[in-house]
Design an enzyme around this catalytic site. Structure first.
Site, PDB file in Angstrom:
ATOM      1  N   ASN A  11       0.872  -1.176   0.000  1.00 54.17           N
ATOM      2  CA  ASN A  11       0.000   0.000   0.000  1.00 54.17           C
ATOM      3  C   ASN A  11       0.908   1.224   0.000  1.00 54.17           C
ATOM      4  OD1 ASN A  11      -1.859   1.979   0.423  1.00 54.17           O
ATOM      5  ND2 ASN A  11      -2.542   1.257   2.438  1.00 54.17           N
ATOM      6  N   LYS A  13       0.129   4.182  -0.409  1.00 52.08           N
ATOM      7  CA  LYS A  13      -0.559   5.356   0.143  1.00 52.08           C
ATOM      8  C   LYS A  13      -0.282   6.579  -0.760  1.00 52.08           C
ATOM      9  CE  LYS A  13      -0.387   3.188   4.626  1.00 52.08           C
ATOM     10  NZ  LYS A  13      -0.421   3.320   6.074  1.00 52.08           N
ATOM     11  N   HIS A  95      -9.766   0.937   4.447  1.00 49.96           N
ATOM     12  CA  HIS A  95      -8.493   1.147   5.152  1.00 49.96           C
ATOM     13  C   HIS A  95      -8.720   2.100   6.335  1.00 49.96           C
ATOM     14  CE1 HIS A  95      -4.445   2.507   6.032  1.00 49.96           C
ATOM     15  NE2 HIS A  95      -4.061   1.346   5.525  1.00 49.96           N
ATOM     16  N   GLU A  97      -7.159   4.568   7.352  1.00 55.69           N
ATOM     17  CA  GLU A  97      -7.035   5.999   7.047  1.00 55.69           C
ATOM     18  C   GLU A  97      -8.295   6.520   6.372  1.00 55.69           C
ATOM     19  OE1 GLU A  97      -3.222   5.469   5.205  1.00 55.69           O
ATOM     20  OE2 GLU A  97      -2.504   4.897   7.192  1.00 55.69           O
ATOM     21  N   GLU A 165      -5.877  -5.119  10.265  1.00 55.05           N
ATOM     22  CA  GLU A 165      -4.843  -4.111  10.507  1.00 55.05           C
ATOM     23  C   GLU A 165      -5.184  -3.339  11.774  1.00 55.05           C
ATOM     24  OE1 GLU A 165      -2.689  -2.841   6.731  1.00 55.05           O
ATOM     25  OE2 GLU A 165      -4.611  -1.839   6.640  1.00 55.05           O
ATOM     26  N   GLY A 171       1.828   2.207  10.688  1.00 53.82           N
ATOM     27  CA  GLY A 171       2.739   3.345  10.562  1.00 53.82           C
ATOM     28  C   GLY A 171       3.397   3.752  11.871  1.00 53.82           C
ATOM     29  N   SER A 211       2.951  -2.138  10.352  1.00 55.90           N
ATOM     30  CA  SER A 211       4.397  -2.150  10.627  1.00 55.90           C
ATOM     31  C   SER A 211       5.070  -3.484  10.320  1.00 55.90           C
ATOM     32  CB  SER A 211       4.676  -1.707  12.073  1.00 55.90           C
ATOM     33  OG  SER A 211       4.202  -0.385  12.268  1.00 55.90           O
TER      34      SER A 211
HETATM   35  P1  PGA Z   1       2.447   0.236   7.605  1.00 51.90           P
HETATM   36  O1  PGA Z   1       1.011   0.433   6.925  1.00 51.90           O
HETATM   37  O2  PGA Z   1       3.020  -1.052   7.066  1.00 51.90           O
HETATM   38  O3  PGA Z   1       3.235   1.450   7.194  1.00 51.90           O
HETATM   39  O4  PGA Z   1       2.211   0.168   9.087  1.00 51.90           O
HETATM   40  C1  PGA Z   1       0.155  -0.666   6.723  1.00 51.90           C
HETATM   41  C2  PGA Z   1      -1.117  -0.221   6.053  1.00 51.90           C
HETATM   42  O5  PGA Z   1      -1.596   0.888   6.334  1.00 51.90           O
HETATM   43  O6  PGA Z   1      -1.681  -0.958   5.233  1.00 51.90           O
END
Ligand code: PGA
Length: 248
Positions: A11, A13, A95, A97, A165, A171, A211
């Site tokens: 992803n 983003k 997601h 976000e 997640e 993140g 992460s």
């Molecule tokens: P990250 O994000 O690996 O940077 O923690 C995962 C995601 O949002 O799918």
């Protein structure tokens, strides 16, 4: 154990540009990737066409969001039909976000899931609890409720990957332990067994996100109910190749 093809989604983003994403793409195109692992890269919508035309066809591409109808006066949105028209076969929906930065409701996410599947896109459907929900002991309640809304909108589970997640792990560098991931994945599979069917419970890929790195991916991948990953930050780095190859 049921045969579930390992699935690793990247992803990206809202990161990168043609130059830097082109670098990741050429790393992936030339890397030796486990041939039994399904790989899909989630590109920003403006780069979907670029990603699809540059990535090797063995690697899939996903949009990071889409709207719930095919076309119309919805300034700024993109439809599953447009995503398909760019040769892209997947979309990430729900997601954290989208849920927590942009305020998307379970209801809207459900409508998007239904329309994306009707439009023949594969859906990476994301769920996960916030830190305060985990601390309050409501993780199961939260992820079951989110999964319920998704399930109500799915007819063909063959085109759905469920991404667990935990919001506190996204993140933050604070990965769920393999035991924490396995515990929730196992419960989600049991929920699907009880509320959808045995067949779907055995076959649906439940992937972990939050992460994931080259350093922690193998231990996570060794858990019975972890069928792959959704990777944010590390999907922009060469270590994404190690994560793709995490399954022994
Ligand atoms: P990250 O994000 O690996 O940077 O923690 C995962 C995601 O949002 O799918």
């Amino acid at each position: 154990m049921a045969q579930r093809r390992f699935f690793v989604g990247g992803n990206w983003k809202m990161n990168g540009n043609k130059e830097s994403l082109g670098g990741i793409i050429s790393t992936l195109n030339t890397a030796s990737l486990h041939d039994q692992t399904e790989v899909v890269c989630g590109a920003p919508s403006i780069y979907l066409d670029f990603a699809r035309s540059s990535l090797d066809p063995r690697i899939g591409v996903a949009a990071q969001n889409c709207y719930r109808v095919a076309k119309g006066a919805f300034t700024g949105e993109i439809s599953p039909a447009m995503i398909k028209d760019c040769g892209v076969d997947w979309v990430i929906l729900g997601h954290s976000e989208r849920r927590h930065v942009f305020g998307e409701s379970d209801e809207l996410i459900g409508q998007k899931v239904a329309h994306a599947l009707e439009s023949d896109l594969g859906v990476i459907a994301c769920i996960g609890e916030k830190l305060e929900e985990r601390e309050a002991g409501t993780t199961e309640e939260v992820v079951y409720a989110q999964t319920q809304v998704i399930a109500e909108n799915v007819k063909d589970w063959g085109k759905v990957v469920l991404a667990y997640e935990p919001v506190w792990a996204i993140g933050t560098g604070k990965t769920a332990t393999p035991e924490q991931a396995q515990e929730v994945h196992e419960k989600l599979r049991a929920w699907i067994r009880a509320n959808v069917s045995d067949d779907v419970a055995n076959s649906v890929r439940i992937i972990y996100g939050g992460s994931v790195t080259g350093a922690n991916c193998r231990e996570l991948a060794s858990q019975d109910d972890v069928d792959g990953f959704l990777v944010g930050g590390a999907s922009l780095k060469p270590e994404f190749v190690d994560i793709i190859n995490a399954r022994k």
